[in-house]
Design a protein around this motif. Structure first.
Motif, PDB file in Angstrom:
ATOM      1  N   MET A   1       0.988  -1.095  -0.018  1.00  0.00           N
ATOM      2  CA  MET A   1      -0.023  -0.113   0.083  1.00  0.00           C
ATOM      3  C   MET A   1       0.937   1.161  -0.006  1.00  0.00           C
ATOM      4  O   MET A   1       1.842   1.146   0.457  1.00  0.00           O
ATOM      5  CB  MET A   1      -0.722  -0.105   1.237  1.00  0.00           C
ATOM      6  N   ALA A   2       0.371   2.472  -0.665  1.00  0.00           N
ATOM      7  CA  ALA A   2       1.124   3.574  -0.538  1.00  0.00           C
ATOM      8  C   ALA A   2       0.339   4.807  -0.840  1.00  0.00           C
ATOM      9  O   ALA A   2      -0.831   4.378  -1.167  1.00  0.00           O
ATOM     10  CB  ALA A   2       2.145   3.412  -1.882  1.00  0.00           C
ATOM     11  N   TRP A   3       0.827   5.864  -0.337  1.00  0.00           N
ATOM     12  CA  TRP A   3       0.348   7.122  -0.549  1.00  0.00           C
ATOM     13  C   TRP A   3       0.996   7.996  -1.588  1.00  0.00           C
ATOM     14  O   TRP A   3       2.430   7.906  -1.656  1.00  0.00           O
ATOM     15  CB  TRP A   3       0.188   7.909   0.804  1.00  0.00           C
ATOM     16  N   PHE A   4       0.557   8.502  -2.638  1.00  0.00           N
ATOM     17  CA  PHE A   4       0.982   9.486  -3.428  1.00  0.00           C
ATOM     18  C   PHE A   4       0.259  10.614  -3.434  1.00  0.00           C
ATOM     19  O   PHE A   4      -0.743  11.031  -2.941  1.00  0.00           O
ATOM     20  CB  PHE A   4       0.704   8.957  -5.236  1.00  0.00           C
ATOM     21  N   ARG A   5       0.868  11.747  -3.956  1.00  0.00           N
ATOM     22  CA  ARG A   5       0.411  13.155  -4.051  1.00  0.00           C
ATOM     23  C   ARG A   5       0.698  13.674  -5.298  1.00  0.00           C
ATOM     24  O   ARG A   5       1.595  13.480  -6.152  1.00  0.00           O
ATOM     25  CB  ARG A   5       0.552  14.001  -2.981  1.00  0.00           C
TER      26      ARG A   5
ATOM     27  N   ALA B   1       0.282  17.804  -7.011  1.00  0.00           N
ATOM     28  CA  ALA B   1       0.137  19.253  -6.828  1.00  0.00           C
ATOM     29  C   ALA B   1      -0.481  19.840  -8.219  1.00  0.00           C
ATOM     30  O   ALA B   1       0.181  19.160  -9.367  1.00  0.00           O
ATOM     31  CB  ALA B   1       1.007  19.930  -6.145  1.00  0.00           C
ATOM     32  N   PRO B   2      -1.196  20.750  -8.608  1.00  0.00           N
ATOM     33  CA  PRO B   2      -1.534  21.361  -9.571  1.00  0.00           C
ATOM     34  C   PRO B   2      -0.220  21.698 -10.455  1.00  0.00           C
ATOM     35  O   PRO B   2       0.695  22.388 -10.031  1.00  0.00           O
ATOM     36  CB  PRO B   2      -2.143  22.418  -9.288  1.00  0.00           C
ATOM     37  N   GLY B   3      -0.075  21.407 -11.666  1.00  0.00           N
ATOM     38  CA  GLY B   3       0.790  21.647 -12.599  1.00  0.00           C
ATOM     39  C   GLY B   3       2.309  20.877 -12.384  1.00  0.00           C
ATOM     40  O   GLY B   3       3.250  20.977 -13.056  1.00  0.00           O
ATOM     41  N   LYS B   4       2.200  19.731 -11.418  1.00  0.00           N
ATOM     42  CA  LYS B   4       3.107  19.031 -11.062  1.00  0.00           C
ATOM     43  C   LYS B   4       3.000  17.463 -11.440  1.00  0.00           C
ATOM     44  O   LYS B   4       1.958  17.146 -11.349  1.00  0.00           O
ATOM     45  CB  LYS B   4       3.796  19.214  -9.818  1.00  0.00           C
ATOM     46  N   GLU B   5       3.962  16.936 -11.457  1.00  0.00           N
ATOM     47  CA  GLU B   5       3.910  15.250 -11.534  1.00  0.00           C
ATOM     48  C   GLU B   5       3.548  14.700 -10.209  1.00  0.00           C
ATOM     49  O   GLU B   5       3.815  15.062  -9.477  1.00  0.00           O
ATOM     50  CB  GLU B   5       5.113  14.765 -11.968  1.00  0.00           C
ATOM     51  N   ARG B   6       2.817  13.398 -10.405  1.00  0.00           N
ATOM     52  CA  ARG B   6       2.591  12.778  -9.405  1.00  0.00           C
ATOM     53  C   ARG B   6       3.886  12.335  -8.741  1.00  0.00           C
ATOM     54  O   ARG B   6       4.668  11.939  -9.359  1.00  0.00           O
ATOM     55  CB  ARG B   6       1.620  11.592  -9.724  1.00  0.00           C
ATOM     56  N   GLU B   7       3.960  12.242  -7.071  1.00  0.00           N
ATOM     57  CA  GLU B   7       5.069  11.759  -6.353  1.00  0.00           C
ATOM     58  C   GLU B   7       4.844  11.062  -5.327  1.00  0.00           C
ATOM     59  O   GLU B   7       3.431  11.198  -4.781  1.00  0.00           O
ATOM     60  CB  GLU B   7       5.922  13.033  -5.941  1.00  0.00           C
ATOM     61  N   ALA B   8       5.414  10.115  -5.090  1.00  0.00           N
ATOM     62  CA  ALA B   8       5.191   9.091  -4.087  1.00  0.00           C
ATOM     63  C   ALA B   8       5.431   9.826  -2.811  1.00  0.00           C
ATOM     64  O   ALA B   8       6.238  10.591  -2.543  1.00  0.00           O
ATOM     65  CB  ALA B   8       6.180   7.949  -3.956  1.00  0.00           C
ATOM     66  N   VAL B   9       4.983   9.266  -1.758  1.00  0.00           N
ATOM     67  CA  VAL B   9       4.874  10.029  -0.287  1.00  0.00           C
ATOM     68  C   VAL B   9       5.332   8.750   0.587  1.00  0.00           C
ATOM     69  O   VAL B   9       6.349   9.105   1.335  1.00  0.00           O
ATOM     70  CB  VAL B   9       3.720  10.454   0.257  1.00  0.00           C
ATOM     71  N   ALA B  10       4.702   7.973   0.726  1.00  0.00           N
ATOM     72  CA  ALA B  10       5.052   6.714   1.894  1.00  0.00           C
ATOM     73  C   ALA B  10       4.565   5.426   1.241  1.00  0.00           C
ATOM     74  O   ALA B  10       3.716   5.473   0.623  1.00  0.00           O
ATOM     75  CB  ALA B  10       4.499   7.159   3.254  1.00  0.00           C
ATOM     76  N   PHE B  11       5.134   4.275   1.563  1.00  0.00           N
ATOM     77  CA  PHE B  11       4.882   3.049   1.435  1.00  0.00           C
ATOM     78  C   PHE B  11       4.807   2.261   2.617  1.00  0.00           C
ATOM     79  O   PHE B  11       5.672   2.341   3.602  1.00  0.00           O
ATOM     80  CB  PHE B  11       6.144   2.407   0.492  1.00  0.00           C
ATOM     81  N   ILE B  12       3.853   1.230   2.527  1.00  0.00           N
ATOM     82  CA  ILE B  12       3.848   0.172   3.630  1.00  0.00           C
ATOM     83  C   ILE B  12       3.731  -1.145   3.196  1.00  0.00           C
ATOM     84  O   ILE B  12       2.986  -1.422   2.355  1.00  0.00           O
ATOM     85  CB  ILE B  12       2.992   0.332   4.798  1.00  0.00           C
ATOM     86  N   ALA B  13       4.419  -2.170   3.402  1.00  0.00           N
ATOM     87  CA  ALA B  13       4.633  -3.814   3.103  1.00  0.00           C
ATOM     88  C   ALA B  13       3.436  -4.471   3.965  1.00  0.00           C
ATOM     89  O   ALA B  13       3.156  -4.052   4.867  1.00  0.00           O
ATOM     90  CB  ALA B  13       6.131  -4.295   3.164  1.00  0.00           C
ATOM     91  N   PRO B  14       3.200  -5.557   3.500  1.00  0.00           N
ATOM     92  CA  PRO B  14       2.329  -6.315   4.190  1.00  0.00           C
ATOM     93  C   PRO B  14       2.733  -6.448   5.527  1.00  0.00           C
ATOM     94  O   PRO B  14       1.778  -6.698   6.451  1.00  0.00           O
ATOM     95  CB  PRO B  14       2.277  -7.790   3.359  1.00  0.00           C
TER      96      PRO B  14
END
Length: 127
Positions: free
Chosen positions: A34-38, A40-53
């Protein structure tokens, strides 16, 4: 059918906190990266945090020490606790899921390409 539904976004002042949630259905939550991405307007999607099983987690440098990813397998819910928020954290936040073939894959953003994504929840941080 897999569904990921984010909630908890909102508007806060710099230095404030928010807790995002991602409710998952249609998958065996405990077997997925599982992961969180974000994005912002005008920017590429970027990863924020990840968690393994197994619960091991990783963070991008720009959120380390401020954000915490966690999950509750019994509730099929992923969380992101965000503290000390900055205006540059303003973005649409998305959760993502991918079957965990091996743990290290959970920490690679490309693992989540073309996998399961939620619709996002907006976070706005004012200065």
């Amino acid at each position: 059918q897999v569904q990921l539904v984010e909630s908890g976004g909102g508007s806060v002042q710099a230095g404030g906190s928010l807790r995002l949630s991602c409710a998952a259905s249609g998958l065996t939550f405990s077997l997925y990266c599982m992961a969180w991405f974000r994005q912002a307007p005008g920017k590429e999607r970027e990863a924020v945090a990840f968690i393994a099983p197994g619960g091991s987690d990783r963070y991008r440098d720009y959120v380390t020490g401020r954000f915490t990813i966690s999950k509750d397998n019994a509730k099929n819910t992923l969380y992101l606790q965000m503290n000390s928020l900055k205006p540059e954290d303003t973005a649409m936040y998305y959760c993502a899921a991918a079957f965990a073939h091996y743990e290290y894959s959970c920490y690679l953003p490309t693992t989540y390409d073309s996998k399961y994504w939620g619709q996002g929840t907006q976070v706005t941080v004012s200065s």
